[in-house]
Design a protein around this motif. Sequence first.
Motif, PDB file in Angstrom:
ATOM      1  N   HIS A  43      -4.726 -31.736 -34.833  1.00 51.28           N
ATOM      2  CA  HIS A  43      -5.701 -31.201 -33.894  1.00 51.28           C
ATOM      3  C   HIS A  43      -5.310 -29.770 -33.516  1.00 51.28           C
ATOM      4  O   HIS A  43      -4.128 -29.457 -33.371  1.00 51.28           O
ATOM      5  CB  HIS A  43      -5.767 -32.076 -32.644  1.00 51.28           C
ATOM      6  N   LYS A  44      -6.323 -28.922 -33.356  1.00 51.98           N
ATOM      7  CA  LYS A  44      -6.070 -27.510 -33.097  1.00 51.98           C
ATOM      8  C   LYS A  44      -5.419 -27.258 -31.747  1.00 51.98           C
ATOM      9  O   LYS A  44      -4.480 -26.467 -31.645  1.00 51.98           O
ATOM     10  CB  LYS A  44      -7.388 -26.725 -33.158  1.00 51.98           C
ATOM     11  N   PHE A  45      -5.894 -27.909 -30.726  1.00 51.45           N
ATOM     12  CA  PHE A  45      -5.472 -27.536 -29.380  1.00 51.45           C
ATOM     13  C   PHE A  45      -3.961 -27.622 -29.160  1.00 51.45           C
ATOM     14  O   PHE A  45      -3.352 -26.643 -28.718  1.00 51.45           O
ATOM     15  CB  PHE A  45      -6.204 -28.395 -28.340  1.00 51.45           C
ATOM     16  N   PRO A  46      -3.299 -28.746 -29.422  1.00 50.89           N
ATOM     17  CA  PRO A  46      -1.855 -28.789 -29.178  1.00 50.89           C
ATOM     18  C   PRO A  46      -1.079 -27.819 -30.049  1.00 50.89           C
ATOM     19  O   PRO A  46      -0.045 -27.284 -29.639  1.00 50.89           O
ATOM     20  CB  PRO A  46      -1.489 -30.247 -29.476  1.00 50.89           C
ATOM     21  N   LEU A  47      -1.575 -27.564 -31.264  1.00 46.36           N
ATOM     22  CA  LEU A  47      -0.844 -26.659 -32.166  1.00 46.36           C
ATOM     23  C   LEU A  47      -1.023 -25.198 -31.771  1.00 46.36           C
ATOM     24  O   LEU A  47      -0.058 -24.439 -31.671  1.00 46.36           O
ATOM     25  CB  LEU A  47      -1.315 -26.864 -33.608  1.00 46.36           C
ATOM     26  N   LEU A  48      -2.279 -24.809 -31.559  1.00 45.30           N
ATOM     27  CA  LEU A  48      -2.532 -23.403 -31.283  1.00 45.30           C
ATOM     28  C   LEU A  48      -1.990 -22.965 -29.934  1.00 45.30           C
ATOM     29  O   LEU A  48      -1.716 -21.775 -29.725  1.00 45.30           O
ATOM     30  CB  LEU A  48      -4.034 -23.132 -31.344  1.00 45.30           C
ATOM     31  N   SER A  49      -1.800 -23.911 -29.022  1.00 49.00           N
ATOM     32  CA  SER A  49      -1.276 -23.540 -27.708  1.00 49.00           C
ATOM     33  C   SER A  49       0.197 -23.156 -27.752  1.00 49.00           C
ATOM     34  O   SER A  49       0.709 -22.538 -26.807  1.00 49.00           O
ATOM     35  CB  SER A  49      -1.465 -24.711 -26.724  1.00 49.00           C
ATOM     36  N   LYS A  50       0.885 -23.495 -28.814  1.00 50.06           N
ATOM     37  CA  LYS A  50       2.334 -23.216 -28.898  1.00 50.06           C
ATOM     38  C   LYS A  50       2.728 -22.403 -30.136  1.00 50.06           C
ATOM     39  O   LYS A  50       3.856 -21.928 -30.201  1.00 50.06           O
ATOM     40  CB  LYS A  50       3.128 -24.538 -28.882  1.00 50.06           C
ATOM     41  N   CYS A  51       1.847 -22.281 -31.127  1.00 50.90           N
ATOM     42  CA  CYS A  51       2.217 -21.636 -32.402  1.00 50.90           C
ATOM     43  C   CYS A  51       1.385 -20.371 -32.615  1.00 50.90           C
ATOM     44  O   CYS A  51       0.181 -20.437 -32.932  1.00 50.90           O
ATOM     45  CB  CYS A  51       2.001 -22.592 -33.566  1.00 50.90           C
ATOM     46  N   ALA A  52       2.011 -19.225 -32.481  1.00 47.49           N
ATOM     47  CA  ALA A  52       1.318 -17.949 -32.691  1.00 47.49           C
ATOM     48  C   ALA A  52       0.953 -17.756 -34.152  1.00 47.49           C
ATOM     49  O   ALA A  52      -0.074 -17.124 -34.469  1.00 47.49           O
ATOM     50  CB  ALA A  52       2.203 -16.798 -32.218  1.00 47.49           C
ATOM     51  N   CYS A  53       1.731 -18.300 -35.050  1.00 52.33           N
ATOM     52  CA  CYS A  53       1.459 -18.141 -36.484  1.00 52.33           C
ATOM     53  C   CYS A  53       0.149 -18.829 -36.864  1.00 52.33           C
ATOM     54  O   CYS A  53      -0.666 -18.264 -37.608  1.00 52.33           O
ATOM     55  CB  CYS A  53       2.619 -18.724 -37.294  1.00 52.33           C
ATOM     56  N   LEU A  54      -0.068 -20.048 -36.369  1.00 51.55           N
ATOM     57  CA  LEU A  54      -1.296 -20.760 -36.698  1.00 51.55           C
ATOM     58  C   LEU A  54      -2.509 -20.070 -36.073  1.00 51.55           C
ATOM     59  O   LEU A  54      -3.612 -20.103 -36.647  1.00 51.55           O
ATOM     60  CB  LEU A  54      -1.195 -22.205 -36.224  1.00 51.55           C
ATOM     61  N   GLN A  55      -2.316 -19.463 -34.931  1.00 54.04           N
ATOM     62  CA  GLN A  55      -3.420 -18.733 -34.318  1.00 54.04           C
ATOM     63  C   GLN A  55      -3.882 -17.599 -35.229  1.00 54.04           C
ATOM     64  O   GLN A  55      -5.096 -17.399 -35.433  1.00 54.04           O
ATOM     65  CB  GLN A  55      -2.987 -18.170 -32.965  1.00 54.04           C
ATOM     66  N   LYS A  56      -2.958 -16.872 -35.802  1.00 55.46           N
ATOM     67  CA  LYS A  56      -3.308 -15.764 -36.694  1.00 55.46           C
ATOM     68  C   LYS A  56      -3.954 -16.272 -37.976  1.00 55.46           C
ATOM     69  O   LYS A  56      -4.918 -15.682 -38.477  1.00 55.46           O
ATOM     70  CB  LYS A  56      -2.070 -14.943 -37.018  1.00 55.46           C
ATOM     71  N   LEU A  57      -3.423 -17.350 -38.518  1.00 47.73           N
ATOM     72  CA  LEU A  57      -3.955 -17.867 -39.777  1.00 47.73           C
ATOM     73  C   LEU A  57      -5.384 -18.379 -39.604  1.00 47.73           C
ATOM     74  O   LEU A  57      -6.247 -18.164 -40.474  1.00 47.73           O
ATOM     75  CB  LEU A  57      -3.047 -18.986 -40.307  1.00 47.73           C
ATOM     76  N   LEU A  58      -5.638 -19.070 -38.507  1.00 46.06           N
ATOM     77  CA  LEU A  58      -6.991 -19.605 -38.295  1.00 46.06           C
ATOM     78  C   LEU A  58      -7.982 -18.494 -38.003  1.00 46.06           C
ATOM     79  O   LEU A  58      -9.176 -18.611 -38.320  1.00 46.06           O
ATOM     80  CB  LEU A  58      -6.977 -20.610 -37.152  1.00 46.06           C
ATOM     81  N   SER A  59      -7.527 -17.418 -37.411  1.00 44.23           N
ATOM     82  CA  SER A  59      -8.443 -16.315 -37.108  1.00 44.23           C
ATOM     83  C   SER A  59      -8.919 -15.619 -38.365  1.00 44.23           C
ATOM     84  O   SER A  59      -9.958 -14.939 -38.363  1.00 44.23           O
ATOM     85  CB  SER A  59      -7.774 -15.306 -36.173  1.00 44.23           C
ATOM     86  N   ARG A  60      -8.207 -15.782 -39.464  1.00 38.85           N
ATOM     87  CA  ARG A  60      -8.565 -15.124 -40.721  1.00 38.85           C
ATOM     88  C   ARG A  60      -9.409 -16.010 -41.630  1.00 38.85           C
ATOM     89  O   ARG A  60      -9.941 -15.544 -42.635  1.00 38.85           O
ATOM     90  CB  ARG A  60      -7.297 -14.709 -41.481  1.00 38.85           C
ATOM     91  N   THR A  61      -9.511 -17.301 -41.329  1.00 36.40           N
ATOM     92  CA  THR A  61     -10.239 -18.226 -42.204  1.00 36.40           C
ATOM     93  C   THR A  61     -11.736 -18.065 -42.017  1.00 36.40           C
ATOM     94  O   THR A  61     -12.227 -17.614 -40.976  1.00 36.40           O
ATOM     95  CB  THR A  61      -9.837 -19.678 -41.896  1.00 36.40           C
ATOM     96  N   ASP A  62     -12.473 -18.481 -43.041  1.00 33.76           N
ATOM     97  CA  ASP A  62     -13.932 -18.411 -43.014  1.00 33.76           C
ATOM     98  C   ASP A  62     -14.462 -19.513 -42.099  1.00 33.76           C
ATOM     99  O   ASP A  62     -14.150 -20.694 -42.284  1.00 33.76           O
ATOM    100  CB  ASP A  62     -14.482 -18.578 -44.434  1.00 33.76           C
ATOM    101  N   LYS A  63     -15.263 -19.149 -41.132  1.00 34.40           N
ATOM    102  CA  LYS A  63     -15.756 -20.127 -40.174  1.00 34.40           C
ATOM    103  C   LYS A  63     -16.690 -21.151 -40.825  1.00 34.40           C
ATOM    104  O   LYS A  63     -16.902 -22.232 -40.297  1.00 34.40           O
ATOM    105  CB  LYS A  63     -16.510 -19.420 -39.041  1.00 34.40           C
ATOM    106  N   ASN A  64     -17.286 -20.812 -41.954  1.00 29.59           N
ATOM    107  CA  ASN A  64     -18.185 -21.747 -42.641  1.00 29.59           C
ATOM    108  C   ASN A  64     -17.428 -22.844 -43.382  1.00 29.59           C
ATOM    109  O   ASN A  64     -18.023 -23.820 -43.834  1.00 29.59           O
ATOM    110  CB  ASN A  64     -19.079 -20.984 -43.628  1.00 29.59           C
ATOM    111  N   LYS A  65     -16.114 -22.650 -43.580  1.00 32.39           N
ATOM    112  CA  LYS A  65     -15.313 -23.627 -44.295  1.00 32.39           C
ATOM    113  C   LYS A  65     -14.502 -24.440 -43.301  1.00 32.39           C
ATOM    114  O   LYS A  65     -14.344 -24.063 -42.150  1.00 32.39           O
ATOM    115  CB  LYS A  65     -14.383 -22.945 -45.302  1.00 32.39           C
ATOM    116  N   ASP A  66     -13.996 -25.559 -43.782  1.00 29.89           N
ATOM    117  CA  ASP A  66     -13.135 -26.381 -42.939  1.00 29.89           C
ATOM    118  C   ASP A  66     -11.870 -25.608 -42.603  1.00 29.89           C
ATOM    119  O   ASP A  66     -11.387 -24.806 -43.407  1.00 29.89           O
ATOM    120  CB  ASP A  66     -12.764 -27.687 -43.648  1.00 29.89           C
TER     121      ASP A  66
END
Length: 631
Positions: A43-66
């Motif tokens: 799940h995104k919420f527990p991970l993104l609240s503590k991991c700056a790396c995952l925040q950057k990676l998800l910000s670069r992904t295509d929103k139309n894809k999973d």
Amino acid sequence: MKFMKIGSKPDSIKTDGSNVRYVENELATDITVNVDGSRFCLHKFPLLSKCACLQKLLSRTDKNKDDEVDISGIPGGPTAFETCAKFCYGMTVTLSAYNVVATRCAAEYLGMHETVEKGNLIYKIDVFLNSSLFRSWKDSIIVLQTTKTFLPLSEDLKLVSLCIDAIASKACVDVSNVEWSYTYNRKKLAEENNGAADQVRAREVPHDWWVEDLCELEIDFYKRVITNIKTKGILGGEVIGEALKAYGYRRLSGFNKGVMEQGDLKKHKTVIETLVWLLPAEKNSVSCGFLLKLLKAVTMLNSGEMVKEQLVRRIGQQLEEASVAELLIKSHQESETLYDVDLVKKIVVEFMARDQNSEIEVEDDDEEVQEIKKFPGILSEASKLMVAKLIDSYLTEISKDPNLPASKFIDLAESVSSISRPAHDGLYRAIDMYLKEHAGITKGDKKRMCKLMDCRKLSVEACMHAVQNDRLPLRVVVQVLFFEQVRASASSGSSTPDLPKGIRELRSCGTYGSSRSVPTVMEDEWDAVATEDEMRALKSEIAALKLQEESGRKSVDKAAVTAISRVKSLIMSKKMFGKKLQGRGGGGEKNNGGGGGGGGSDSSESLGSVTEEAAKTSTPSRNLTRRVSVS
């Protein structure tokens, strides 16, 4: 071993058996993380609240894809990532010395810093390390070992340097404050105390309590730990030397026996060169035997000359502690000789040079003035004598090598010839062994070799052996016989009394000199090997000298001169016989050779026929000639 538990929720991450892991929860997962072939459905919420790396990676992904990210480069792989994910969910996580480095490096990769959230994973791990693991002796060693897998990141995070400093600080603690467990030959101590465990615990903590545990480290970490310990300047050189010795025995198979077994030769070479580099500067900090084992290993592994020269200098400072077996260093495969005699000679030269280097620098502070015996520029007479005896025994051993040149034997023996020895029995044994194993030695080499020995310093047993030794030149046999007679007849009982005039003349002739009262004997005749008949003649003359003892020293001197004339008549007769054979085109030179006693029977047969002619012109030699002919 210490550990720390983080979180309180039960572990709810499950696996379906096909490298897919998911969180068992009512909410549907909304992010997939790929780590080295494993898929984590989270799940995104527990991970993104503590991991700056995952925040950057998800910000670069295509929103139309999973939402799917790949972090296959994370240190520690799927196991370390799963630990970090559990922390994000608040699940119970257990950290110990074995997994803390992997988790710390993974958390660094994921960016789990305090700036992202207070009380994040990196902060908690650092607290655990500093407050618990780095205060534990064995845990610190385990943590240091695990950092090797995660280099260079673990080095950048200062995990390696913090571990090394923690270990070195523990090793330098006063032994009265050592209250933690350590490895120190527990099995051996239990045997000494008949298995009484309570007696083992009550045993006083030794100063080198830490050396065996450090043997578990790889050589690169071991080098840094020992260097850190030496830098602190608390422990003495002897303790450091004991640590190096223990590491060498543990890490190098066969090192204790002076051999190098097959294995990773490059790794062995690195270990040996590092141990040499780490040697303490203090003299006697390591034993001479250990230094010689290092030198043998350096020779076998063909290490650099600089390493070898360093060991030669160290061994030369304490050569008197060595044994013959330790000095027997095998030569390279391409060398003809069995042992590396040149290397031993360098050690001896280094030892003898200590007398010349007598300038000593002494600090003004009285506390820094060491004992005299530790200064490298002073040699005691006892040390010199021990080294002389050592080299005599070493020469005896290497003489068994059929490929050993006489020049190497003589050069090594001459290197300690300046050392005054009360007895030359050891040198005599070495010379006799060489003559026995090298029958083809030249006259010149045999002459040089025998000149190394002082016949006056042979014991009675050695004299008895020498007068019957057909490998020795006649000159040496004559010297032994007469010096033994002088010693026996001396009223003072001294081992080297004042020599009578006749004996001095014989000795002068025997050493290739000349005398006005006694005709000069040719060098070739003195170098000739004495035959059995010549030996009997010489012994009979000595017996005649003994009968003259009651008449005083003048009678002995007179009898000695008579004996000298008879011995020389005997030798001149032998020379005349050789010339007669040469006139016939025969092999007189063969009978007169300086080899290892090969012409004894021919010479004895020739003496009976030639001495009849010599008797017509030499009255003093007539009785001697008859005695030899009858025998």
